[in-house]
Design a protein around this motif. Sequence first.
Motif, short mmCIF file in Angstrom:
data_model
loop_
_atom_site.label_atom_id
_atom_site.label_comp_id
_atom_site.label_asym_id
_atom_site.label_seq_id
_atom_site.Cartn_x
_atom_site.Cartn_y
_atom_site.Cartn_z
N LEU A 195 0.90 -1.11 -0.03
CA LEU A 195 -0.08 0.09 0.21
C LEU A 195 0.86 1.40 -0.06
O LEU A 195 1.90 1.23 0.58
N PRO A 196 0.44 2.40 -0.50
CA PRO A 196 1.12 3.84 -0.51
C PRO A 196 1.16 4.32 0.72
O PRO A 196 0.30 4.96 0.92
N GLN A 197 2.17 4.33 1.29
CA GLN A 197 2.42 4.85 2.79
C GLN A 197 2.06 6.51 2.73
O GLN A 197 1.29 7.19 3.45
N HIS A 198 2.59 7.07 1.71
CA HIS A 198 2.40 8.57 1.48
C HIS A 198 0.81 9.12 1.42
O HIS A 198 0.69 9.96 1.96
N TRP A 199 0.26 8.11 0.71
CA TRP A 199 -1.02 8.49 0.43
C TRP A 199 -1.84 8.12 1.64
O TRP A 199 -2.91 9.30 1.98
N TRP A 200 -1.67 7.24 2.33
CA TRP A 200 -2.49 6.97 3.66
C TRP A 200 -2.25 8.02 4.71
O TRP A 200 -2.91 8.11 5.68
#
Length: 617
Positions: A195-200
Amino acid sequence: MKFSALLSSGLLLLGLAAPVVAQTPTGVWVHADSLTEAPKYAEGFSHFDYVNPDAPKGGTVRLGTRGGFDTFNPILPKGTPAAGLGLIYETLMTSSMDEVNTAYGMLAEAMKVADDYGAVTFRMDPDARWHDGEPVTAEDVVWSFEKVIELSPTYTQYYANVTSAEVTAPSEVTFTFDMTGNRELPHILGQLIVLPQHWWEGTDANGKQRNIGESTLEPPLGSGPYRLASFDAGRTITYERVEDYWGADHPTQIGTNNFDKFAYEYFLDEAVWFEAFKGDQFDWWSEYTARRWATGFDFPAVAEGRVVREEFPEDYNGRGEMTGFIPNLRRDKFDDQRVRRAINHAFDFEELNATVFYNQYARIDSYFFGLPFASKGIPEGETLDILEGVRELVPETVFTTAYTNPVNGDPTKLRENLRAALNLLTEAGYTLNGTQLVDANGTQLSIELLMHQPTLEPIAANLQRNLAQIGVDLQIRVVDTPQYINRLRSFDFDMIYASWAQSFSPGNEQRDFFGSGSVDDPGSRNYAGISDPGIDALIDQLVAAEDRDTQLAIIGALDRVLLAHDYVIPGYALLYSRTARWDRFSRPDTLPEFSNGFPTIWWWDEAKAAKTGGAGR
């Protein structure tokens, strides 16, 4: 072995002509990993053999599904994730459809297993990108792993032997284990959803801080071939192709993802769902009801050839399962094994097969039914040696008696089996008082069977009717799918009809199915509430098996011990899938050995669509 919350690829199988013990080389970077034999495709391969690399792109595939959805968060144990999230998210490695337990680099271009199998390192593909253009990083992998372990009991059990995940070099992530010799663990870590850490950790369009620990209906950011285009909460979802998808020319993706759009529509009622298929509201139907398969496809579109029926043995070439009535041992009434065995005596599969199933099914007699290593007969050889090592922890009948189900099918046999059931229940402390079987306090033995599929009611009614003859009150409670899921996750049931799917390489997931460590974890798949030291000991040995021969011997031991406890009243199963489709699609001439490949490697066919009707353009 195979586990994914998102991706529904078929479980894989090879015949057992001779055990193959080839292992992934250790201490070096490799492009693929296999648990049983050398990967079929060498480094630098152009595409999988079973795809059409020149398949046309276009069209819409419309899929129907049952229930509803309330979240696009793929890892929470609560809530119902939307169908199709596997189109958005990707994993470190990806499986082929014509091999068993083999995976090739996806988000990770290569992996390196420690010499003692005490760790594995993945090297990220420098081309991998999120849909916003940001790179998929090793930091994303570490963050994703930590979050699934934090939030999901199922993943916690699955990755129980992983002690750490660290970025150990630029674009490299290393998982370290608390044991050596676990040859499956590097493989299943390749299945980790990233999953995209920066988005979450960012904010949404309204400036609200996102939270991976909460449900959300905000369209998510992914790295896969599709993005979420539109949705009607709980009812419909449409995904559209990502035109600049980073993996479009990746060898594992060539010839796949051929549709411009995926459209999902949800239905609460199965009868309405099927009528919607007949009315051309979606394209593909998977049939799970024998009666409907035998009698329900006489509508005009079938006669005209616009709807095609087809059975696919490929889907079951590597699929094992245990399906049946599962009593919840967390309820005191099922503590006594004799009660569970008595219920099996009252289930008349043979009558059902003749009158309801059109003789399409076989009775399940193994937790690995359908796989070539399902246990048969008295244990011998290495399996016997393994059982001798845990003899004090397992039932003595494992050594002396091969498991069999009671056989009914005519009034005489049923009377004999109901008499045997009543004797077992009497031994367990119950007394037949008139028409009621009661305990020492005069309370009737009553069981609530929780279901969400009305099509199973005739099967449940068979058991209900037979148990009533010996004074047992079986109540059938049908609830909607969301309520069923919530009660299942909290183990709020007496008995359910459910299944465990098994792969060609069972291992770590058995802890989540049958291990003591999962018995109190909400959302685990230990539906029966099994907590047994003998089973735990065998699962530990299975996870640490050093070669295929040993693995198979331990599986034979585990299977026999599970059966000997009568944890399940086994049901029935097919060895092929039954499907129907509106004839708008084409596929490769030769399907992969272990899946029909729909819709991944199929494509929109303009000529067929013109003849059938143009829905889905």
